[in-house]
Design an enzyme around this catalytic site. Structure first.
Site, PDB file in Angstrom:
ATOM      1  N   LYS A 192      46.605  24.511  39.612  1.00 24.81           N
ATOM      2  CA  LYS A 192      47.387  25.405  40.474  1.00 24.81           C
ATOM      3  C   LYS A 192      47.019  25.168  41.926  1.00 24.81           C
ATOM      4  O   LYS A 192      45.900  24.750  42.217  1.00 24.81           O
ATOM      5  CB  LYS A 192      47.047  26.867  40.140  1.00 24.81           C
ATOM      6  CG  LYS A 192      47.838  27.440  38.993  1.00 24.81           C
ATOM      7  CD  LYS A 192      47.637  28.953  39.000  1.00 24.81           C
ATOM      8  CE  LYS A 192      48.154  29.624  37.758  1.00 24.81           C
ATOM      9  NZ  LYS A 192      47.778  31.058  37.745  1.00 24.81           N
ATOM     10  N   SER A 226      48.524  40.060  43.184  1.00 29.09           N
ATOM     11  CA  SER A 226      48.240  39.143  44.299  1.00 29.09           C
ATOM     12  C   SER A 226      49.524  38.449  44.744  1.00 29.09           C
ATOM     13  O   SER A 226      49.742  38.212  45.931  1.00 29.09           O
ATOM     14  CB  SER A 226      47.228  38.077  43.865  1.00 29.09           C
ATOM     15  OG  SER A 226      46.013  38.668  43.518  1.00 29.09           O
ATOM     16  N   ARG A 236      47.497  46.612  33.638  1.00 25.19           N
ATOM     17  CA  ARG A 236      48.327  47.419  34.544  1.00 25.19           C
ATOM     18  C   ARG A 236      49.457  48.099  33.802  1.00 25.19           C
ATOM     19  O   ARG A 236      49.745  49.270  34.012  1.00 25.19           O
ATOM     20  CB  ARG A 236      48.924  46.531  35.652  1.00 25.19           C
ATOM     21  CG  ARG A 236      47.920  46.065  36.657  1.00 25.19           C
ATOM     22  CD  ARG A 236      48.495  44.996  37.529  1.00 25.19           C
ATOM     23  NE  ARG A 236      48.867  43.842  36.723  1.00 25.19           N
ATOM     24  CZ  ARG A 236      49.219  42.664  37.218  1.00 25.19           C
ATOM     25  NH1 ARG A 236      49.283  42.496  38.509  1.00 25.19           N
ATOM     26  NH2 ARG A 236      49.528  41.667  36.417  1.00 25.19           N
ATOM     27  N   HIS A 242      42.215  45.015  41.976  1.00 17.74           N
ATOM     28  CA  HIS A 242      41.001  44.339  41.499  1.00 17.74           C
ATOM     29  C   HIS A 242      39.763  45.155  41.891  1.00 17.74           C
ATOM     30  O   HIS A 242      38.824  45.289  41.099  1.00 17.74           O
ATOM     31  CB  HIS A 242      40.856  42.941  42.126  1.00 17.74           C
ATOM     32  CG  HIS A 242      41.923  41.955  41.757  1.00 17.74           C
ATOM     33  ND1 HIS A 242      42.624  41.230  42.693  1.00 17.74           N
ATOM     34  CD2 HIS A 242      42.387  41.562  40.550  1.00 17.74           C
ATOM     35  CE1 HIS A 242      43.475  40.427  42.072  1.00 17.74           C
ATOM     36  NE2 HIS A 242      43.351  40.615  40.777  1.00 17.74           N
TER      37      HIS A 242
HETATM   38  O1  PNS Z   1      43.656  36.605  37.626  1.00 19.89           O
HETATM   39  P1  PNS Z   1      44.273  35.864  36.470  1.00 19.89           P
HETATM   40  O2  PNS Z   1      44.984  34.625  36.978  1.00 19.89           O
HETATM   41  O3  PNS Z   1      45.137  36.730  35.619  1.00 19.89           O
HETATM   42  O4  PNS Z   1      43.032  35.368  35.558  1.00 19.89           O
HETATM   43  C1  PNS Z   1      43.259  34.551  34.434  1.00 19.89           C
HETATM   44  C2  PNS Z   1      41.939  33.966  33.905  1.00 19.89           C
HETATM   45  C3  PNS Z   1      41.144  33.305  34.988  1.00 19.89           C
HETATM   46  C4  PNS Z   1      41.123  35.074  33.282  1.00 19.89           C
HETATM   47  C5  PNS Z   1      42.338  32.961  32.781  1.00 19.89           C
HETATM   48  O5  PNS Z   1      43.320  32.081  33.255  1.00 19.89           O
HETATM   49  C6  PNS Z   1      41.152  32.125  32.277  1.00 19.89           C
HETATM   50  O6  PNS Z   1      40.270  32.644  31.637  1.00 19.89           O
HETATM   51  N1  PNS Z   1      41.162  30.830  32.602  1.00 19.89           N
HETATM   52  C7  PNS Z   1      40.119  29.898  32.219  1.00 19.89           C
HETATM   53  C8  PNS Z   1      40.571  28.983  31.065  1.00 19.89           C
HETATM   54  C9  PNS Z   1      40.482  29.743  29.773  1.00 19.89           C
HETATM   55  O7  PNS Z   1      39.410  30.032  29.291  1.00 19.89           O
HETATM   56  N2  PNS Z   1      41.661  30.144  29.244  1.00 19.89           N
HETATM   57  C10 PNS Z   1      41.721  31.109  28.183  1.00 19.89           C
HETATM   58  C11 PNS Z   1      41.860  30.514  26.840  1.00 19.89           C
HETATM   59  S1  PNS Z   1      43.098  31.492  26.105  1.00 19.89           S
END
Ligand code: PNS
Length: 166
Positions: free
Chosen positions: A41, A128, A90, A17
């Site tokens: 979560k 993570s 990645r 990150h």
């Molecule tokens: O670090 P991560 O868990 O891969 O991040 C995922 C994240 C936070 C980018 C994603 O889950 C997100 O944007 N969540 C907010 C809800 C949302 O907008 N979902 C996307 C619609 S497809």
């Protein structure tokens, strides 16, 4: 003025990150690291703890701001007046989910673009989840996360009595 958002769970922030944050902060005038508070979560760290860790490890980056968010990322982007979402890729395994997410976000608001930075090869294996797994067995995580974060993970696992070697 280009304001970008780098969103994620950051539970916890890894060196992978950090690589994306540093590179995105070089491209954007202002980079907002959006920390997701996902009530569905149960993260290892609370959103406040994740924000604190990110603030500490980015304290020398003058154009980086750490902001927690709930709900849809695209709404958060609009609230922050950010035109760009940055995500790290990645490996090919990330691609399908990222493509789906970026296209959904674009359908929701076509004014916001998603751009992808490919993670440095040094960190392309890192997540993570694996860091938490290694730490839970008492393994050395110093090469995976910033020093400050490594201390917080060890502390948290000790506090929760989750060291699987004990
Ligand atoms: O670090 P991560 O868990 O891969 O991040 C995922 C994240 C936070 C980018 C994603 O889950 C997100 O944007 N969540 C907010 C809800 C949302 O907008 N979902 C996307 C619609 S497809």
């Amino acid at each position: 003025m280009l304001r970008a958002i780098y969103p994620g769970s950051f539970d916890p922030v890894t060196k992978g990150h950090m690589d994306i944050i540093e590179r995105a902060a070089d491209i954007a005038d202002e980079l907002i690291v959006g920390v997701l508070q996902n009530k569905a979560k149960t993260p290892l760290f609370s959103v406040e703890e994740r924000v604190t860790m990110l603030s500490e490890v980015t304290k020398n980056m003058k154009n980086v701001k750490i902001v927690p968010f709930e709900g849809l990322l695209i709404d958060f982007a609009q609230q922050m007046d950010a035109k760009v979402i940055v995500r790290g890729l990645r490996a090919i395994t990330d691609f399908e989910y990222e493509l789906q997410m970026s296209q959904t976000n674009r359908k929701l608001n076509s004014d916001v673009e998603t751009i992808f930075l490919t993670t440095s090869l040094d960190y392309s294996y890192l997540s993570s989840t694996t860091v938490k797994e290694v730490a839970s067995f008492g393994g050395d995580i110093s090469q995976f996360v910033p020093k400050f974060v490594a201390g917080k993970i060890t502390e948290k696992i000790r506090e929760r009595g989750e060291n699987k070697n004990e």
